[in-house]
Design an enzyme around this catalytic site. Structure first.
Site, PDB file in Angstrom:
ATOM      1  N   ARG A   6     -16.180   1.837  -4.630  1.00  0.00           N
ATOM      2  CA  ARG A   6     -16.538   0.661  -5.426  1.00  0.00           C
ATOM      3  C   ARG A   6     -18.089   0.203  -5.542  1.00  0.00           C
ATOM      4  O   ARG A   6     -18.722  -0.119  -6.747  1.00  0.00           O
ATOM      5  CB  ARG A   6     -16.017  -0.543  -4.251  1.00  0.00           C
ATOM      6  CG  ARG A   6     -14.602  -0.728  -4.361  1.00  0.00           C
ATOM      7  CD  ARG A   6     -14.299  -1.694  -2.966  1.00  0.00           C
ATOM      8  NE  ARG A   6     -12.693  -2.272  -3.004  1.00  0.00           N
ATOM      9  CZ  ARG A   6     -12.065  -2.615  -2.217  1.00  0.00           C
ATOM     10  NH1 ARG A   6     -12.648  -2.976  -1.059  1.00  0.00           N
ATOM     11  NH2 ARG A   6     -10.800  -3.020  -2.522  1.00  0.00           N
ATOM     12  N   THR A  46      -4.735  -6.180  -1.515  1.00  0.00           N
ATOM     13  CA  THR A  46      -5.268  -5.150  -2.419  1.00  0.00           C
ATOM     14  C   THR A  46      -4.307  -3.983  -2.042  1.00  0.00           C
ATOM     15  O   THR A  46      -3.707  -3.784  -1.075  1.00  0.00           O
ATOM     16  CB  THR A  46      -6.689  -4.742  -1.737  1.00  0.00           C
ATOM     17  OG1 THR A  46      -6.418  -4.212  -0.471  1.00  0.00           O
ATOM     18  CG2 THR A  46      -7.332  -5.945  -1.917  1.00  0.00           C
ATOM     19  N   ASN A  97      -5.414  -1.780   8.572  1.00  0.00           N
ATOM     20  CA  ASN A  97      -6.588  -2.580   9.280  1.00  0.00           C
ATOM     21  C   ASN A  97      -6.303  -3.021  10.660  1.00  0.00           C
ATOM     22  O   ASN A  97      -5.134  -3.432  10.808  1.00  0.00           O
ATOM     23  CB  ASN A  97      -7.054  -3.504   8.423  1.00  0.00           C
ATOM     24  CG  ASN A  97      -7.524  -3.074   6.988  1.00  0.00           C
ATOM     25  OD1 ASN A  97      -8.622  -2.265   7.456  1.00  0.00           O
ATOM     26  ND2 ASN A  97      -7.625  -3.349   5.864  1.00  0.00           N
ATOM     27  N   PRO A  98      -7.248  -3.397  11.650  1.00  0.00           N
ATOM     28  CA  PRO A  98      -8.702  -2.857  11.298  1.00  0.00           C
ATOM     29  C   PRO A  98      -8.901  -1.426  11.630  1.00  0.00           C
ATOM     30  O   PRO A  98      -8.676  -0.816  12.511  1.00  0.00           O
ATOM     31  CB  PRO A  98      -9.435  -3.577  12.709  1.00  0.00           C
ATOM     32  CG  PRO A  98      -8.235  -3.875  13.396  1.00  0.00           C
ATOM     33  CD  PRO A  98      -7.088  -3.858  12.717  1.00  0.00           C
ATOM     34  N   GLY A 128      -0.955  -4.544   6.918  1.00  0.00           N
ATOM     35  CA  GLY A 128      -2.717  -4.529   7.214  1.00  0.00           C
ATOM     36  C   GLY A 128      -3.254  -3.325   6.419  1.00  0.00           C
ATOM     37  O   GLY A 128      -4.571  -3.326   6.660  1.00  0.00           O
ATOM     38  N   ASP A 188     -14.833   1.677  -0.162  1.00  0.00           N
ATOM     39  CA  ASP A 188     -15.853   0.921  -0.322  1.00  0.00           C
ATOM     40  C   ASP A 188     -17.008   1.779  -0.974  1.00  0.00           C
ATOM     41  O   ASP A 188     -17.804   1.260  -2.081  1.00  0.00           O
ATOM     42  CB  ASP A 188     -16.589   0.481   1.128  1.00  0.00           C
ATOM     43  CG  ASP A 188     -15.399  -0.296   1.994  1.00  0.00           C
ATOM     44  OD1 ASP A 188     -15.333  -1.327   1.484  1.00  0.00           O
ATOM     45  OD2 ASP A 188     -15.069   0.392   3.019  1.00  0.00           O
ATOM     46  N   VAL A 202       0.791  -1.328   0.248  1.00  0.00           N
ATOM     47  CA  VAL A 202       0.061  -0.112  -0.047  1.00  0.00           C
ATOM     48  C   VAL A 202       0.719   0.998   0.044  1.00  0.00           C
ATOM     49  O   VAL A 202       0.711   2.076  -0.789  1.00  0.00           O
ATOM     50  CB  VAL A 202      -0.879   0.009   1.173  1.00  0.00           C
ATOM     51  CG1 VAL A 202      -1.777   1.282   1.346  1.00  0.00           C
ATOM     52  CG2 VAL A 202      -1.928  -1.207   1.133  1.00  0.00           C
ATOM     53  N   HIS A 218     -15.140   0.180   8.209  1.00  0.00           N
ATOM     54  CA  HIS A 218     -14.443  -0.334   7.119  1.00  0.00           C
ATOM     55  C   HIS A 218     -14.250  -1.815   7.335  1.00  0.00           C
ATOM     56  O   HIS A 218     -13.142  -2.392   7.639  1.00  0.00           O
ATOM     57  CB  HIS A 218     -13.311   0.344   6.800  1.00  0.00           C
ATOM     58  CG  HIS A 218     -12.430  -0.330   5.606  1.00  0.00           C
ATOM     59  ND1 HIS A 218     -13.017  -0.392   4.351  1.00  0.00           N
ATOM     60  CD2 HIS A 218     -10.918  -1.024   5.367  1.00  0.00           C
ATOM     61  CE1 HIS A 218     -12.192  -0.970   3.527  1.00  0.00           C
ATOM     62  NE2 HIS A 218     -10.878  -1.120   4.315  1.00  0.00           N
TER      63      HIS A 218
END
Lengths: 306, 306, 306, 306
Positions: free
Chosen positions: B153, B223, B122-123, B83, B150, B11, B177
């Site tokens: 998307r 991702t 994350n989380p 994460g 999200d 990322v 999320h």
């Protein structure tokens, strides 16, 4: 603008992200193998979904994984198969790449006869020459990223020294995208003026440029951001028919006595690919360096099983 | 604009490339561990060199690897530690991340007391809440990418169905999320008009949105492009003081009875971070979903050793 | 970026529209006289409203009409008073402009001591020299659009002949923004290569460049689009601290034996104004032309009542 | 993208500059009368030269003055004849404009049968309706700037009150681009939330929106920047096939019982023109306002000699 990327490894992925971030393509096809990593059984499909989402923030595009058939009608096909990065020694790994080229290029060209082929795979100039031969396309429609990245690396270094925007530094790295590359020092200028640096400083910057790819590999294990951006800028010049001058690998026809192989020369890039190459003046020593680059590419092409 | 990226994995690297491709930062600091891969003994240093070269094609930037001290004076610090991608189940991996946050965030804030912290780890909502607590910064200056990705998307899917630009689709994914996220369907609109789709179609698109991260992971193993673009767009809104509305994870203060934790609500983002959150109207069912999200984040925060 | 435009005529209006269309300024102040046209009793106020609405489509900006006091804290002040366009003979009209400069420049600088002054008013080099003297600012902070526009005109013509992007044509018009201007032919290049045109063709293009302003005036009665875009690009280089090289009117300090007046030389433009001028090599004839330009500006400055 | 501008007055010139400043067109044809001003005997030719020079700084374009024949093959033809600005009362001046439309539109369409016609001439909705009738083109290919500018004016005002980017304010001005226009208040939102302003404040902002054109005219004698930017953004949406939603004047087919005339409704704009109009929900009062707008346009169309 429909762009297909063949090979979705480090370079292909970075090229996809760069095209999406800059909003260059309307339609983007990712063509790659499923891969051997059990954690990534269908990398191209996952990458396409990820890039599709990213494109919503910039210029919404159709992004999907596909086959050679899905690439039909592409404006540009970027070939980023293994070895596009510098993570393989630039003169190794070619066996498999040459084999891959023989398999895919005729099929790609059959499906997209109007496309431009952009090669990023190493050994760059040999692969570009091979792609040109296999494709049977006009020479203007097959080009490689070549020394564009090397040139930008040199300009970054000169830019820092001269305190001038890299775009105003006119200093080409020419010849082979590899160890025989050379700087066309005699024509170098900054904002139209002579570059006011001592020869020893210049030599040092040239050496840093030549080894930059190796240095990045040594640190991060591969290179991808720079070469992806080079390819993206070439694609942008094609999309906009901008006729910008960039050193890219293109068929040499008589320059410095060389013919029939691809090497990097300053070229005008537009909607139809390489519109012309410029007759830059070189010293005798620079011409000799260019000939050494040619020799090196010829040797690669002549190797058994290439 | 000085941006520091803490964590140079999938990322962090993609965020760096996106920032460079879009010319958002003047100065970019990459802070990361050397890594255990013998092929990449100093990944951040190599990535910085690669991005430095890439930046010459867009907006020349100072890019270098550094330590917390080098991040001093950052306008934005993006935390992209392990994460950040969905390659770990979103509710695992937090032990080490929480530990990392405890080590680095006080030091980062001490060196850059005026910075905005942007969390992608994350989380997500638990980590954003933890970052806020550790940083002792005003709530406006700590935010997470949250459900922005999200939401985009979902908009991509709705955009394809409605044949309208995603920017004109106003349909928020809110809350956590993670798996308890929900679509604020009652306020959704397309170009200001009701979205003209059957409930079953909408439900299907919502399900696709919820599982998109998992689907990408299943295919490519992680991702990064989408979340990196989300973070880049937040940073761009900060840089331009644009006051754009985005659903991001931010401290909730009384919305739907929730307080003291971070969850995603539509927020106005500008030079000072989160300038305001919007009082979007939710149905009782949507409020209940928001409360379930809160519950879920509270549980994560309460786990032993978090 | 706060920009103030002093003089809201043809050039000032076009500069405002260009800045808004390109999203360069956050805050834009228009300073002008109410005007004698009974149909336009408060032109600056109306123009500010119009531009404010236009900015909503690009980058929302604060745009308003104001006085010298409202310009306080400007990053750039563009002086576009009567004569910025070529609609007055470039060497007339100066009496009133010089008088206006004496009235406004000290007040403008007092209110914005950190500002950069950008002059577009003709006779350009004399007015830039006068502005520098009146402002008592460091020389780096006072510059004029100079031969940037003439240079771009020449590059457009060469670009068409050479079929290369104008940015890759390096051919400067230098000296006075007026009839004594000259092309630094000895250093001209296209993509780093010699420009492959016959001398008679080059001479013809140079003549077209020299008369372009007059030709436009003859047809449309004034010029504004080109000079406004020149000024906008200088402001953009300042805003981005881009260090691009542009021929602008700046204090000459010893070049070709000239000192103490402003003329156009290739200059590096960044956040602090003119960061350096480049020591471009000129032939004896070109140096003589530069000296004639200097002579011409000196004569203007020496005229009674200037 | 080939764009032709018919009418090179205040609006046509500003549209040309905006297109050039934003790099939207590759080819730009200016079609206009020589003009009666002895100082400007061939305004379009002069403007074309000026814009050609300006384009060298952004995206080099072919810009030239021409006739209807030169417009052949245009992707978009923008009609900006007298009255595009608000400098004539919006409901006067139509006699000559209607006459001009009858002369030029059939010839334009014959030469460019695939073009989209974009009308900016007032009285806007009547002229758009007339253009549609004269052109015999499909309804999707004839549109007017309509209330897009009014909508942006309202959003600017609401943006300032709400401290949110105008793009996130969804509040349409619909109906006639004229005094019967109305705000679709029932569907207005800011970032997806209800706009939290008192009705009296809203009413005040609506009144300011309605009179903004008159206010600008009163101050500067005409309007051009806002309407030019509106037209440029429509052209950009067409060029990029972006499917953005904009309130533009388009053929109404049954909305609120109205049919056969052009009025502004939220429309999706892409490469083929108006791809769809959205069925925005209106209150009874808003529907009545829309019908009043229709009545007003019908009256204009029915006037003798229109």
């Amino acid at each position: 603008m429909k762009v297909s990327i063949v090979g979705v490894g480090k370079v292909g992925s970075a090229l996809g992200l760069t095209l999406v971030a800059r909003g260059i393509a309307d339609e983007l096809i990712l063509i790659g193998r499923a891969g051997k990593d059990p954690q990534a059984p269908n990398f191209p499909a996952g990458e396409a979904m990820d890039l599709l989402h990213a494109s919503a923030f910039t210029r919404p595009a159709q992004v999907r994984a596909g086959s050679v058939a899905d690439a039909a009608g592409s404006d540009v096909i970027a070939i980023c198969t293994a070895g596009s990065s510098d993570h393989l020694p630039r003169d190794s790994g070619y066996l498999s790449n040459a084999e891959i080229f023989r398999q895919i290029i005729p099929a790609l060209v059959e499906a997209s006869p109007e496309s431009i082929l952009l090669i990023t795979t190493n050994p760059l100039d040999a692969m570009t020459t091979l792609a040109l031969q296999l494709s049977k396309l006009p020479a203007s429609r097959v080009l490689g990223t070549g020394t564009l990245l090397d040139t930008m690396r040199l300009r970054v270094l000169l830019s820092e020294k001269c305190r001038i925007h890299p775009r105003d530094i006119r200093a080409y790295v020419l010849g082979e995208h590899g160890d025989t590359q050379f700087v066309a020092r005699s024509s170098a200028s900054a904002g139209g003026a002579r570059i006011d640096l001592e020869q020893s400083v210049l030599s040092d910057l040239e050496a840093q440029t030549r080894t930059a790819g190796h240095d990045i590999m040594r640190h991060k294990g591969y290179t991808n951001a720079g070469v992806a951006m080079s390819a993206a800028c070439i694609i942008e010049a094609i999309a906009n028919d901008s006729r910008e001058v960039m050193p890219v690998s293109t068929l040499v026809r008589g320059f410095a006595g060389i013919t029939d192989i691809c090497l990097s020369l300053p070229a005008v890039v537009g909607r139809q690919g390489v519109l012309q190459t410029l007759n830059i003046e070189l010293t005798h020593a620079e011409q000799a360096a260019f000939q050494r680059s040619a020799e090196c590419v010829r040797e690669t092409l002549a190797r058994k099983n290439f």
